[in-house]
Design a protein around this motif. Sequence first.
Motif, PDB file in Angstrom:
ATOM      1  N   ASN A 111      35.977  38.202  27.216  1.00 53.51           N
ATOM      2  CA  ASN A 111      34.743  37.404  27.213  1.00 53.51           C
ATOM      3  C   ASN A 111      33.974  37.520  28.528  1.00 53.51           C
ATOM      4  O   ASN A 111      33.483  36.528  29.062  1.00 53.51           O
ATOM      5  CB  ASN A 111      35.038  35.936  26.893  1.00 53.51           C
ATOM      6  CG  ASN A 111      35.671  35.768  25.543  1.00 53.51           C
ATOM      7  OD1 ASN A 111      35.235  36.367  24.566  1.00 53.51           O
ATOM      8  ND2 ASN A 111      36.730  34.977  25.474  1.00 53.51           N
ATOM      9  N   VAL A 112      33.890  38.751  29.041  1.00 55.16           N
ATOM     10  CA  VAL A 112      33.158  39.022  30.274  1.00 55.16           C
ATOM     11  C   VAL A 112      31.845  39.703  29.896  1.00 55.16           C
ATOM     12  O   VAL A 112      31.843  40.672  29.142  1.00 55.16           O
ATOM     13  CB  VAL A 112      33.971  39.942  31.209  1.00 55.16           C
ATOM     14  CG1 VAL A 112      33.178  40.265  32.468  1.00 55.16           C
ATOM     15  CG2 VAL A 112      35.315  39.318  31.545  1.00 55.16           C
ATOM     16  N   ASP A 113      30.738  39.194  30.420  1.00 53.24           N
ATOM     17  CA  ASP A 113      29.466  39.859  30.132  1.00 53.24           C
ATOM     18  C   ASP A 113      29.212  40.969  31.161  1.00 53.24           C
ATOM     19  O   ASP A 113      29.843  41.017  32.213  1.00 53.24           O
ATOM     20  CB  ASP A 113      28.305  38.862  30.088  1.00 53.24           C
ATOM     21  CG  ASP A 113      28.113  38.104  31.381  1.00 53.24           C
ATOM     22  OD1 ASP A 113      28.047  38.738  32.456  1.00 53.24           O
ATOM     23  OD2 ASP A 113      28.018  36.869  31.323  1.00 53.24           O
ATOM     24  N   ARG A 114      28.305  41.872  30.813  1.00 54.12           N
ATOM     25  CA  ARG A 114      28.044  43.040  31.661  1.00 54.12           C
ATOM     26  C   ARG A 114      27.513  42.629  33.038  1.00 54.12           C
ATOM     27  O   ARG A 114      27.848  43.245  34.046  1.00 54.12           O
ATOM     28  CB  ARG A 114      27.067  43.991  30.954  1.00 54.12           C
ATOM     29  CG  ARG A 114      26.670  45.230  31.749  1.00 54.12           C
ATOM     30  CD  ARG A 114      27.872  46.118  32.014  1.00 54.12           C
ATOM     31  NE  ARG A 114      27.527  47.188  32.917  1.00 54.12           N
ATOM     32  CZ  ARG A 114      27.307  48.442  32.544  1.00 54.12           C
ATOM     33  NH1 ARG A 114      27.400  48.797  31.289  1.00 54.12           N
ATOM     34  NH2 ARG A 114      27.009  49.358  33.446  1.00 54.12           N
ATOM     35  N   GLU A 115      26.696  41.607  33.094  1.00 50.19           N
ATOM     36  CA  GLU A 115      26.148  41.165  34.377  1.00 50.19           C
ATOM     37  C   GLU A 115      27.260  40.714  35.327  1.00 50.19           C
ATOM     38  O   GLU A 115      27.248  41.047  36.519  1.00 50.19           O
ATOM     39  CB  GLU A 115      25.152  40.038  34.158  1.00 50.19           C
ATOM     40  CG  GLU A 115      24.486  39.575  35.428  1.00 50.19           C
ATOM     41  CD  GLU A 115      23.462  38.478  35.207  1.00 50.19           C
ATOM     42  OE1 GLU A 115      22.894  38.032  36.212  1.00 50.19           O
ATOM     43  OE2 GLU A 115      23.227  38.065  34.054  1.00 50.19           O
ATOM     44  N   THR A 116      28.231  39.978  34.818  1.00 54.15           N
ATOM     45  CA  THR A 116      29.359  39.535  35.632  1.00 54.15           C
ATOM     46  C   THR A 116      30.159  40.728  36.118  1.00 54.15           C
ATOM     47  O   THR A 116      30.545  40.796  37.296  1.00 54.15           O
ATOM     48  CB  THR A 116      30.258  38.571  34.833  1.00 54.15           C
ATOM     49  OG1 THR A 116      29.484  37.431  34.451  1.00 54.15           O
ATOM     50  CG2 THR A 116      31.471  38.137  35.640  1.00 54.15           C
ATOM     51  N   PHE A 117      30.431  41.687  35.216  1.00 48.80           N
ATOM     52  CA  PHE A 117      31.147  42.908  35.604  1.00 48.80           C
ATOM     53  C   PHE A 117      30.424  43.624  36.738  1.00 48.80           C
ATOM     54  O   PHE A 117      31.031  44.000  37.740  1.00 48.80           O
ATOM     55  CB  PHE A 117      31.302  43.834  34.389  1.00 48.80           C
ATOM     56  CG  PHE A 117      31.784  45.206  34.756  1.00 48.80           C
ATOM     57  CD1 PHE A 117      33.115  45.433  35.065  1.00 48.80           C
ATOM     58  CD2 PHE A 117      30.900  46.284  34.795  1.00 48.80           C
ATOM     59  CE1 PHE A 117      33.557  46.702  35.413  1.00 48.80           C
ATOM     60  CE2 PHE A 117      31.332  47.551  35.134  1.00 48.80           C
ATOM     61  CZ  PHE A 117      32.667  47.761  35.448  1.00 48.80           C
TER      62      PHE A 117
END
Length: 84
Positions: A58-64
Amino acid sequence: MRRVGACIIGVMLHDTTPLSEPVCYDVVSSFISQVAYFPEDSEMIVRFHSGSDYTYTNVDRETFDDIRLSASVGKALNEFKVGL
């Protein structure tokens, strides 16, 4: 362990890779060697220098991208984990 292309846990691509494609980056860190993102599953996989991997869901691309582009990847990852 996920293997796609040349990277151990993903596929090593340039920053111009479409957001829908898996990506993997080598990072400069005393503990972390690579970070990968699999958008189809919203998974971030972190590979440590010890050889172990940890999958965050449940990690979004922006956080990555925030973590991988941080001046301190380890510190950014720890801050992310506190928020889980």
